[in-house]
Scaffold this active site. Structure first.
Site, short mmCIF file in Angstrom:
data_model
loop_
_atom_site.label_atom_id
_atom_site.label_comp_id
_atom_site.label_asym_id
_atom_site.label_seq_id
_atom_site.Cartn_x
_atom_site.Cartn_y
_atom_site.Cartn_z
CE1 TYR A 128 -2.86 1.97 0.36
CE2 TYR A 128 -2.09 1.60 2.61
CZ TYR A 128 -2.69 2.42 1.66
OH TYR A 128 -3.11 3.68 1.99
CG ASP A 223 5.66 -1.11 2.96
OD1 ASP A 223 5.61 -1.14 4.21
OD2 ASP A 223 4.87 -0.45 2.27
CE LYS A 256 -0.41 -0.07 9.49
NZ LYS A 256 -1.67 0.68 9.35
#
Length: 276
Positions: A128, A223, A256
């Site tokens: 994702y 990522d 995050k």
């Protein structure tokens, strides 16, 4: 301040809107910014008032007033964060701060396409990368096929350049590059797939990702929104660097944990990419 380009310990570019527009280069000092303007053939310091930024000589003489609601300079805390990211991740020279992982992911794809002049991207089933339209896609039927949208509101035309492969499948990876290699702008991958029970890309698979990207002139994008600074202080890429001699991705995405609970993300890259 978010979204500004930071090139730490080196000049930072900024375009000045004046009657005689030129390229203004700022040198970052501990408590203030200085500028060097080839057009004005002078150096000085920056200040600001309610109308915008002020270009002043060192003795306080006003040279130009930069009036723009977007005339923002990075805050010192942003600079310090970017410096820390660069210090911990050796593959990076430049950092751009943004507000979300989705923004960082889609900006990375745009940059990869711009740097390579290519359209196609490779991603993997189960990884994702945010809810940008081009990434909301699932694998098609057969080997090395382009994907199908996974969300209402995403036209098939939007994902026509997104190739979705099986994670850790070297055969599919090689087939995709054999067929589309000269057209691939980037390969984007979660080195540890957060939405797939933290499956890790195998060392042989990651080795082949690096080799094929280098061979075909595509950019390898890590990522690390989920894995960055969590699985290791140097992020997941530092783990692969210990097992694959000379290993580095070309671009990285973080989020995050770097925001400590605040809406913050970043994408980062080498100077070589930005020089293209």
């Amino acid at each position: 301040p978010h979204g500004l380009l930071l090139l730490l310990n080196k000049p930072v570019g900024y375009t000045c809107s004046t009657k005689d527009p030129g390229r203004v280069v700022y040198d970052l000092l501990p408590e203030r910014f200085r500028f060097r303007s080839p057009t004005l053939s002078t150096v000085g310091r920056l200040d600001r008032d309610t109308s915008g930024l002020l270009m002043l000589t060192d003795d306080g003489q006003l040279l130009h007033r930069i009036i723009s609601p977007k005339a923002e300079l990075p805050k010192i805390y942003e600079v310090e964060l970017a410096e820390e990211i660069i210090k911990l991740v050796p593959s990076l020279d430049m950092v751009r701060l943004v507000s979300s992982g989705t923004e960082a992911g889609m900006s990375t794809i745009r940059l990869a396409r711009g740097a390579t002049g290519r359209k196609k991207i490779i991603k993997f089933e189960g990884c994702y990368h945010g809810h940008a339209d081009a990434l909301l896609v699932k694998a098609g039927s057969g080997l090395a096929t382009f994907g199908n949208p996974t969300s209402a509101g995403v036209p098939p035309e939007v994902v026509q350049h997104t190739l979705v492969l099986e994670y850790n499948n070297i055969e599919q990876l090689e087939a995709a590059f054999a067929e589309h290699g000269p057209e691939v702008a980037c390969l984007m991958i979660e080195p540890i797939a957060g939405n797939m029970n933290f499956v890790r890309a195998s060392v042989p698979f990651m080795t082949r990702c690096r080799e094929l990207c280098s061979q075909h002139g595509a950019l390898l994008v890590f990522d690390e929104v989920m894995s960055g600074f969590r699985v290791a202080l140097g992020s997941a890429q530092s783990i692969y660097a210990r097992e694959i001699p000379g290993f580095q991705p070309d671009m990285s995405v973080f989020g995050k944990v770097i925001g400590g609970g605040m809406p913050l993300a970043a994408f980062a890259y080498s100077r070589e990419i930005m020089s293209k």
